[in-house]
Design a protein around this motif. Sequence first.
Motif, short mmCIF file in Angstrom:
data_model
loop_
_atom_site.label_atom_id
_atom_site.label_comp_id
_atom_site.label_asym_id
_atom_site.label_seq_id
_atom_site.Cartn_x
_atom_site.Cartn_y
_atom_site.Cartn_z
N HIS A 280 0.94 -1.26 0.00
CA HIS A 280 -0.02 0.03 -0.07
C HIS A 280 0.78 1.22 -0.11
N GLN A 281 0.35 2.41 -0.48
CA GLN A 281 0.93 3.76 0.09
C GLN A 281 -0.15 4.34 0.89
N VAL A 282 0.31 5.24 1.70
CA VAL A 282 -0.62 5.93 2.75
C VAL A 282 -0.40 7.28 1.87
N ARG A 283 -1.71 8.02 1.53
CA ARG A 283 -1.83 9.32 1.12
C ARG A 283 -2.74 10.12 1.78
N MET A 284 -2.26 11.17 2.33
CA MET A 284 -3.00 12.06 3.50
C MET A 284 -2.75 13.64 3.07
N GLU A 285 -3.78 14.30 3.13
CA GLU A 285 -3.71 15.72 2.80
C GLU A 285 -2.85 16.50 3.91
N SER A 286 -2.97 15.83 5.01
CA SER A 286 -2.00 16.45 6.02
C SER A 286 -1.56 15.69 7.00
N TRP A 287 -0.25 15.62 7.58
CA TRP A 287 0.18 14.62 8.57
C TRP A 287 0.17 15.15 10.07
N HIS A 288 -0.15 16.13 10.19
CA HIS A 288 -0.26 16.71 11.59
C HIS A 288 -1.43 17.33 12.01
N THR A 289 -1.84 17.40 13.15
CA THR A 289 -2.64 18.46 13.74
C THR A 289 -2.05 19.30 14.56
N ARG A 290 -2.49 19.89 15.49
CA ARG A 290 -1.56 21.10 16.42
C ARG A 290 -0.76 20.40 17.25
N ARG A 291 -0.85 19.14 17.74
CA ARG A 291 0.15 18.59 18.63
C ARG A 291 0.20 17.02 18.39
N VAL A 292 -0.22 16.44 17.22
CA VAL A 292 -0.05 15.10 16.75
C VAL A 292 0.44 15.19 15.56
N VAL A 293 1.54 14.40 15.35
CA VAL A 293 2.36 14.20 14.09
C VAL A 293 2.68 12.84 13.69
N LEU A 294 2.17 12.59 12.45
CA LEU A 294 2.62 11.14 12.05
C LEU A 294 3.98 11.30 11.31
N MET A 295 4.72 10.05 11.40
CA MET A 295 6.07 9.87 10.87
C MET A 295 6.25 8.81 10.35
N GLY A 296 7.05 8.57 9.20
CA GLY A 296 7.42 7.41 8.44
C GLY A 296 6.36 6.59 7.81
N ASP A 297 6.03 5.37 7.69
CA ASP A 297 5.08 4.68 7.31
C ASP A 297 3.71 4.79 7.46
N ALA A 298 3.67 5.38 8.98
CA ALA A 298 2.22 5.87 9.33
C ALA A 298 1.77 6.94 8.53
N ALA A 299 2.45 8.01 8.06
CA ALA A 299 2.14 9.10 7.39
C ALA A 299 2.18 9.01 6.02
N TRP A 300 3.17 8.45 5.30
CA TRP A 300 3.27 8.57 3.89
C TRP A 300 3.62 7.14 3.30
N CYS A 301 3.38 5.98 3.83
CA CYS A 301 4.16 4.67 3.38
C CYS A 301 4.40 4.83 1.90
N ILE A 302 5.62 4.81 1.37
CA ILE A 302 5.73 5.24 -0.08
C ILE A 302 5.81 3.83 -0.74
N SER A 303 5.97 2.59 0.06
CA SER A 303 6.01 1.36 -0.58
C SER A 303 7.47 0.57 -0.59
N LEU A 304 7.54 -0.48 -0.66
CA LEU A 304 8.95 -0.89 -0.80
C LEU A 304 9.38 -0.75 -2.17
N TYR A 305 8.47 -0.59 -3.28
CA TYR A 305 8.96 -0.29 -4.64
C TYR A 305 10.02 0.90 -4.81
N SER A 306 9.78 1.88 -3.84
CA SER A 306 10.79 3.35 -3.91
C SER A 306 12.14 2.71 -3.44
N GLY A 307 12.14 2.16 -2.54
CA GLY A 307 13.32 1.58 -1.80
C GLY A 307 13.58 3.05 -0.90
N GLN A 308 12.68 3.72 -0.58
CA GLN A 308 13.08 5.06 0.18
C GLN A 308 12.49 5.15 1.61
#
Length: 399
Positions: A280-308
């Motif tokens: 899967h990829q994770v696609r979101m309009e925003s990765w944060h609120t005022r005090r909560v931020v997503l990081m890594g696969d939780a926010a943007w999982c690019i997928s293994l295809y990218s190797g990134q």
Amino acid sequence: MTPPTSGTTGRALVVGAGIAGMATAIRLRQAGWQSTIVERSPNRRTGGYFIGLYPGGRNAAKSMGVYEHIHTRTPVPPRTWEVDSHENRTRGFGLIEHRDRPDAVLRGDIEEALWTCLDGVPVRFGVSPARIDERTDGVDVQLRDIATDSLSEERFDLVVGADGLRSTVRTLVFGEHKRFMKPLNAIICAFQLQEQVPHVAPRDNLILAEPGRSLWVFAFKDRAPTALLAYRTKDEDGQFTRPPREVLRDRFADVAHAEPIRHALEQLDQAPDLLFDSVHQVRMESWHTRRVVLMGDAAWCISLYSGQGASAGLLGADTLGRMIEKHPGDLAQALAAWERELRPFVRKQQFAARVKGHIFVPGNRLIGLMRRRLVRWGGKKLASMHTGAAAVPASRAEG
Ligand SMILES: Cc1cc2nc3c(=O)[nH]c(=O)nc-3n(C[C@H](O)[C@H](O)[C@H](O)COP(=O)(O)OP(=O)(O)OC[C@H]3O[C@@H](n4cnc5c(N)ncnc54)[C@H](O)[C@@H]3O)c2cc1C
């Protein structure tokens, strides 16, 4: 409840002790913050699959002082064989021969280095957030101890959801998985080989890519390779109704006469751990609120295809620390600046990953043909740059 800290530093809860979570905790500490990590698993995982660590992640790891602790295993010279189901072999090029010269590591090598650099950051295993309530002056988090099923509540200034593709923090704060997880219609299985594929030099990589499925063998300089079996399907859910080994055996049955596939399937039976999952990829309009931020696969999982993915987790953590230092006492500004800086990189990598998916597992015969041409052209170019390309018996080598 613990009171929040105020001023230019604060107290953060980091959810997830993977690459993104540990890197964030380290970088927040460097920015003067106190972090606590909670990890759902009862203990720390080790090992894992092949990771190519690219310059973005490498530079972030260097700037955090982590890179020197990462054990790298890049075979020298890197060399990849492309093989078809009739066992014709030709020089190809794999991830490791990319012009950015990524380091070959195991996921566990990066995690081990980060663990070493945590330097006193507390990690609570077997703990997961059950509720997250964001207030103007802090975030109240209800934490569940999984073994005892007991709940406790604590207040933090910032919550970082670094809890992977199926993030609990994302669900609790941003919405359900299906809003953000976009299927790429493929299944992968990553596992450790006990032995290299017969007739392949120990430090050589191997790719067998047929329309709709593939086998990748990633070599290291100082240990046996890891393997990745991948296939395309539109029915992801249906793949989890039977044991993974059975599903894979069926999927690769008509190419199981090819030695690399036969070997991989045999080794799969002996593998103590395997990762069998949908892509899967994770696609979101925003990765944060005022005090909560997503990081890594939780926010943007690019997928293994990218190797990134690993590189993006390190880069995201380093950038967050930098932005918090740049906007002292103004978390909202720091998070907005962090996301602005990171978005273009992630957008580009997510787009590239959707294209690279066809290099990984060709979608159909025509793409398979084009891919083969491209790989042969690249392989010939590489072979002319290096000497000593014949590591397999001449009768097996093609072209
Ligand atoms: C087969 C394969 C090959 C790959 N190859 C590459 C590559 O070559 N290069 C590259 O850069 N990337 C690669 N990636 C991607 C890379 O591995 C990931 O992007 C990266 O590891 C993600 O790290 P993360 O910390 O964001 O998430 P994860 O590794 O998923 O870590 C999340 C952590 O959070 C924990 N957790 C989950 N839920 C909770 C909860 N509710 N409470 C507490 N803790 C929780 C998990 O147990 C885990 O420890 C590959 C991925 C795969 C699957």
